[in-house]
Design an enzyme around this catalytic site. Structure first.
Site, PDB file in Angstrom:
ATOM      1  N   ASN A 119       0.873  -1.258  -0.100  1.00 48.32           N
ATOM      2  CA  ASN A 119      -0.026   0.053   0.016  1.00 48.32           C
ATOM      3  C   ASN A 119       0.824   1.386  -0.173  1.00 48.32           C
ATOM      4  O   ASN A 119       0.559   2.228  -0.601  1.00 48.32           O
ATOM      5  CB  ASN A 119      -0.895  -0.084   1.188  1.00 48.32           C
ATOM      6  CG  ASN A 119      -2.312  -0.777   1.000  1.00 48.32           C
ATOM      7  OD1 ASN A 119      -3.134  -0.563   0.313  1.00 48.32           O
ATOM      8  ND2 ASN A 119      -2.245  -1.917   1.504  1.00 48.32           N
TER       9      ASN A 119
ATOM     10  N   LYS B   6       8.633   1.253  22.388  1.00 43.70           N
ATOM     11  CA  LYS B   6       8.976   2.034  23.637  1.00 43.70           C
ATOM     12  C   LYS B   6       9.081   3.807  23.014  1.00 43.70           C
ATOM     13  O   LYS B   6       8.920   4.502  23.753  1.00 43.70           O
ATOM     14  CB  LYS B   6      10.114   1.497  24.215  1.00 43.70           C
ATOM     15  CG  LYS B   6      10.062   1.550  25.828  1.00 43.70           C
ATOM     16  CD  LYS B   6      11.172   0.986  26.526  1.00 43.70           C
ATOM     17  CE  LYS B   6      10.911  -0.476  27.180  1.00 43.70           C
ATOM     18  NZ  LYS B   6      12.190  -1.077  27.738  1.00 43.70           N
TER      19      LYS B   6
ATOM     20  N   LEU C  64       1.093  -2.022  12.857  1.00 46.41           N
ATOM     21  CA  LEU C  64       0.225  -2.970  13.794  1.00 46.41           C
ATOM     22  C   LEU C  64       0.459  -2.505  15.280  1.00 46.41           C
ATOM     23  O   LEU C  64       0.148  -3.331  16.019  1.00 46.41           O
ATOM     24  CB  LEU C  64       0.975  -4.219  13.387  1.00 46.41           C
ATOM     25  CG  LEU C  64       0.673  -4.693  11.963  1.00 46.41           C
ATOM     26  CD1 LEU C  64       1.319  -6.346  11.886  1.00 46.41           C
ATOM     27  CD2 LEU C  64      -0.674  -4.675  11.541  1.00 46.41           C
TER      28      LEU C  64
ATOM     29  N   ILE D  52      -1.538   3.512  18.030  1.00 45.81           N
ATOM     30  CA  ILE D  52      -1.181   4.985  18.415  1.00 45.81           C
ATOM     31  C   ILE D  52      -1.415   5.481  19.845  1.00 45.81           C
ATOM     32  O   ILE D  52      -2.500   5.457  20.038  1.00 45.81           O
ATOM     33  CB  ILE D  52      -1.501   5.760  16.969  1.00 45.81           C
ATOM     34  CG1 ILE D  52      -1.416   5.068  15.713  1.00 45.81           C
ATOM     35  CG2 ILE D  52      -1.115   7.289  17.078  1.00 45.81           C
ATOM     36  CD1 ILE D  52      -0.004   5.270  15.252  1.00 45.81           C
TER      37      ILE D  52
ATOM     38  N   HIS E 119      -8.130  -0.211   6.992  1.00 46.10           N
ATOM     39  CA  HIS E 119      -8.551  -1.507   7.568  1.00 46.10           C
ATOM     40  C   HIS E 119      -9.046  -2.756   6.466  1.00 46.10           C
ATOM     41  O   HIS E 119      -9.805  -2.308   5.837  1.00 46.10           O
ATOM     42  CB  HIS E 119      -9.580  -1.490   8.615  1.00 46.10           C
ATOM     43  CG  HIS E 119      -9.685  -2.930   9.480  1.00 46.10           C
ATOM     44  ND1 HIS E 119      -8.881  -3.208  10.474  1.00 46.10           N
ATOM     45  CD2 HIS E 119     -10.774  -3.532   9.384  1.00 46.10           C
ATOM     46  CE1 HIS E 119      -9.424  -4.314  10.890  1.00 46.10           C
ATOM     47  NE2 HIS E 119     -10.559  -4.655  10.353  1.00 46.10           N
TER      48      HIS E 119
ATOM     49  N   ASP F 278      -9.818   1.050  15.254  1.00 45.79           N
ATOM     50  CA  ASP F 278     -10.831   0.805  14.147  1.00 45.79           C
ATOM     51  C   ASP F 278     -12.188   1.327  14.592  1.00 45.79           C
ATOM     52  O   ASP F 278     -13.047   1.067  14.090  1.00 45.79           O
ATOM     53  CB  ASP F 278     -11.048  -0.527  13.921  1.00 45.79           C
ATOM     54  CG  ASP F 278      -9.558  -1.427  13.656  1.00 45.79           C
ATOM     55  OD1 ASP F 278      -9.396  -2.598  14.349  1.00 45.79           O
ATOM     56  OD2 ASP F 278      -8.833  -0.558  13.123  1.00 45.79           O
TER      57      ASP F 278
ATOM     58  N   GLU G 229      -7.600  -2.147  -1.978  1.00 44.33           N
ATOM     59  CA  GLU G 229      -6.748  -1.261  -1.143  1.00 44.33           C
ATOM     60  C   GLU G 229      -5.685  -0.278  -2.309  1.00 44.33           C
ATOM     61  O   GLU G 229      -5.818   0.873  -2.347  1.00 44.33           O
ATOM     62  CB  GLU G 229      -5.638  -1.988  -0.163  1.00 44.33           C
ATOM     63  CG  GLU G 229      -6.763  -2.793   0.777  1.00 44.33           C
ATOM     64  CD  GLU G 229      -5.748  -3.379   1.847  1.00 44.33           C
ATOM     65  OE1 GLU G 229      -4.564  -3.937   1.383  1.00 44.33           O
ATOM     66  OE2 GLU G 229      -6.047  -3.498   3.181  1.00 44.33           O
TER      67      GLU G 229
HETATM   68  N1  LIG Z   1      -5.037   4.394  18.210  1.00 47.27           N
HETATM   69  C1  LIG Z   1      -4.990   3.525  16.977  1.00 47.27           C
HETATM   70  N2  LIG Z   1      -4.156   2.770  16.750  1.00 47.27           N
HETATM   71  C2  LIG Z   1      -4.064   2.394  15.418  1.00 47.27           C
HETATM   72  C3  LIG Z   1      -5.282   2.097  14.957  1.00 47.27           C
HETATM   73  C4  LIG Z   1      -6.544   2.704  15.232  1.00 47.27           C
HETATM   74  O1  LIG Z   1      -7.619   2.729  14.860  1.00 47.27           O
HETATM   75  N3  LIG Z   1      -6.307   3.624  16.245  1.00 47.27           N
HETATM   76  N4  LIG Z   1      -5.291   1.312  13.859  1.00 47.27           N
HETATM   77  C5  LIG Z   1      -4.028   0.145  13.488  1.00 47.27           C
HETATM   78  C6  LIG Z   1      -4.436  -0.540  12.502  1.00 47.27           C
HETATM   79  N5  LIG Z   1      -5.140  -2.037  12.650  1.00 47.27           N
HETATM   80  C7  LIG Z   1      -6.122  -1.848  12.021  1.00 47.27           C
HETATM   81  O2  LIG Z   1      -6.677  -1.463  11.044  1.00 47.27           O
HETATM   82  C8  LIG Z   1      -4.841  -2.736  13.892  1.00 47.27           C
HETATM   83  C9  LIG Z   1      -3.516  -2.860  13.741  1.00 47.27           C
HETATM   84  C10 LIG Z   1      -2.988  -4.095  14.816  1.00 47.27           C
HETATM   85  C11 LIG Z   1      -3.754  -4.504  15.675  1.00 47.27           C
HETATM   86  C12 LIG Z   1      -3.268  -5.174  16.894  1.00 47.27           C
HETATM   87  O3  LIG Z   1      -4.176  -6.039  17.435  1.00 47.27           O
HETATM   88  N6  LIG Z   1      -2.065  -5.327  17.133  1.00 47.27           N
HETATM   89  C13 LIG Z   1      -1.674  -6.121  18.217  1.00 47.27           C
HETATM   90  C14 LIG Z   1       0.041  -6.205  17.841  1.00 47.27           C
HETATM   91  C15 LIG Z   1       0.673  -6.883  16.825  1.00 47.27           C
HETATM   92  C16 LIG Z   1       1.981  -6.720  16.655  1.00 47.27           C
HETATM   93  O4  LIG Z   1       2.609  -6.154  17.590  1.00 47.27           O
HETATM   94  O5  LIG Z   1       2.634  -7.429  15.669  1.00 47.27           O
HETATM   95  C17 LIG Z   1      -1.808  -5.740  19.334  1.00 47.27           C
HETATM   96  O6  LIG Z   1      -2.307  -4.603  19.819  1.00 47.27           O
HETATM   97  O7  LIG Z   1      -1.700  -6.691  20.503  1.00 47.27           O
HETATM   98  C18 LIG Z   1      -5.199  -4.212  15.649  1.00 47.27           C
HETATM   99  C19 LIG Z   1      -5.818  -3.346  14.591  1.00 47.27           C
HETATM  100  C20 LIG Z   1      -2.875   0.806  13.718  1.00 47.27           C
HETATM  101  N7  LIG Z   1      -2.962   1.671  14.861  1.00 47.27           N
HETATM  102  N1  GAR Z   2      -5.658  -3.855  10.823  1.00 49.31           N
HETATM  103  C1  GAR Z   2      -4.619  -3.243  10.263  1.00 49.31           C
HETATM  104  C2  GAR Z   2      -4.236  -4.164   9.165  1.00 49.31           C
HETATM  105  O1  GAR Z   2      -4.427  -5.535   9.139  1.00 49.31           O
HETATM  106  N2  GAR Z   2      -3.813  -3.580   7.894  1.00 49.31           N
HETATM  107  C3  GAR Z   2      -3.728  -4.352   6.609  1.00 49.31           C
HETATM  108  O2  GAR Z   2      -2.217  -4.663   6.500  1.00 49.31           O
HETATM  109  C4  GAR Z   2      -1.855  -4.883   5.178  1.00 49.31           C
HETATM  110  C5  GAR Z   2      -0.835  -4.287   4.990  1.00 49.31           C
HETATM  111  O3  GAR Z   2      -0.351  -4.889   3.578  1.00 49.31           O
HETATM  112  P1  GAR Z   2       0.966  -3.919   2.944  1.00 49.31           P
HETATM  113  O4  GAR Z   2       2.096  -4.033   3.902  1.00 49.31           O
HETATM  114  O5  GAR Z   2       1.256  -4.766   1.576  1.00 49.31           O
HETATM  115  O6  GAR Z   2       0.501  -2.671   2.695  1.00 49.31           O
HETATM  116  C6  GAR Z   2      -3.142  -4.388   4.434  1.00 49.31           C
HETATM  117  O7  GAR Z   2      -4.098  -5.269   3.983  1.00 49.31           O
HETATM  118  C7  GAR Z   2      -3.899  -3.506   5.570  1.00 49.31           C
HETATM  119  O8  GAR Z   2      -5.212  -3.280   5.322  1.00 49.31           O
END
Ligand SMILES: Nc1nc2c(c(=O)[nH]1)N[C@@H](CN(C=O)c1ccc(C(=O)N[C@@H](CCC(=O)O)C(=O)O)cc1)CN2
Ligand code: GAR
Length: 185
Positions: free
Chosen positions: A14, A59, A84, A87, A103, A144, A173
């Site tokens: 992406n 961190k 991932l 924020i 997402h 989300d 996407e």
């Molecule tokens: N404050 C926010 N931060 C993030 C959001 C958001 O909407 N508000 N979106 C995510 C992206 N995302 C879905 O679109 C998403 C990414 C990761 C997770 C998740 O469960 N992560 C794991 C850790 C994974 C890892 O460390 O490899 C976790 O929290 O245990 C859920 C949704 C980006 N940030």
């Molecule tokens: N919830 C967050 C999540 O799952 N995001 C997803 O990670 C992939 C990243 O692909 P890319 O690294 O090839 O762009 C994408 O499919 C995006 O929607």
């Protein structure tokens, strides 16, 4: 010209499509690719486009190091493209209505902690859903739950696997995320 930073944790397909879009844009420029994974392939993709990169740990992000970098680079918009980590609230407050995420599902379905990447497509398959899609949304303090800006759907057949579902979602996407971002600037 708005200054865009892309946050990504993995492959960056992406991010690449977004960099392509803004190579020819008069509205914005991708000036930074930042990742929490020093081995993320997105960093290699940035080199192809001569976009500077920045890596940080969870961190460091939570200590304000990422926010400081974004402010130093005078970033206007933060784009989450396969990022991932959660924020931190302080970072969200610094970019009110200026942080966007993609997402790989039709929120509010399949959102929240644990719902990322193939986990999403596996759940869609397991539930026998007849469609899936993408959601582009503003980022708030919860995973989300930010304001939905755009959604697009694609059919899912019984023959689809999580992998073929992922391919269909990636196609959506790549088709829509770059243009939706540009429309926001
Ligand atoms: N404050 C926010 N931060 C993030 C959001 C958001 O909407 N508000 N979106 C995510 C992206 N995302 C879905 O679109 C998403 C990414 C990761 C997770 C998740 O469960 N992560 C794991 C850790 C994974 C890892 O460390 O490899 C976790 O929290 O245990 C859920 C949704 C980006 N940030
Ligand atoms: N919830 C967050 C999540 O799952 N995001 C997803 O990670 C992939 C990243 O692909 P890319 O690294 O090839 O762009 C994408 O499919 C995006 O929607």
């Amino acid at each position: 010209m708005k200054r865009l930073a892309i946050l990504a944790s993995g492959s960056g397909s992406n991010a690449e499509k977004i960099m392509e879009q803004f190579q020819k844009s008069t509205k914005g420029k991708v000036v930074l690719i930042a990742s929490n994974k020093s081995e993320a392939f997105v960093l290699e993709r940035a080199k192809k486009f001569d976009v500077p990169t920045f890596t940080f740990s969870k961190k460091e992000m939570e200590a304000g190091v990422l926010l400081k970098k974004l402010q130093e680079e005078q970033i206007d918009w933060v784009i989450l493209a396969g990022f991932l980590l959660k924020i931190p609230d302080e970072l969200i407050r610094a970019f009110p209505e200026r942080m966007v995420n993609i997402h790989p599902a039709l929120l509010p379905n399949y959102g929240g902690k644990g719902m990322y990447g193939m986990h999403v497509h596996e759940a869609v398959k397991a539930n026998g859903d007849q469609q899936t899609g993408i959601t582009i949304h503003l980022v708030n303090e919860h995973y989300d739950e930010g304001k939905i800006i755009f959604q697009a759907a694609t059919p899912v057949s019984k023959e689809d696997s999580p992998e073929t579902i992922a391919q269909k979602v990636h196609a959506l996407e790549h088709r829509y995320f770059p243009e939706v971002i540009e429309s926001l600037l």
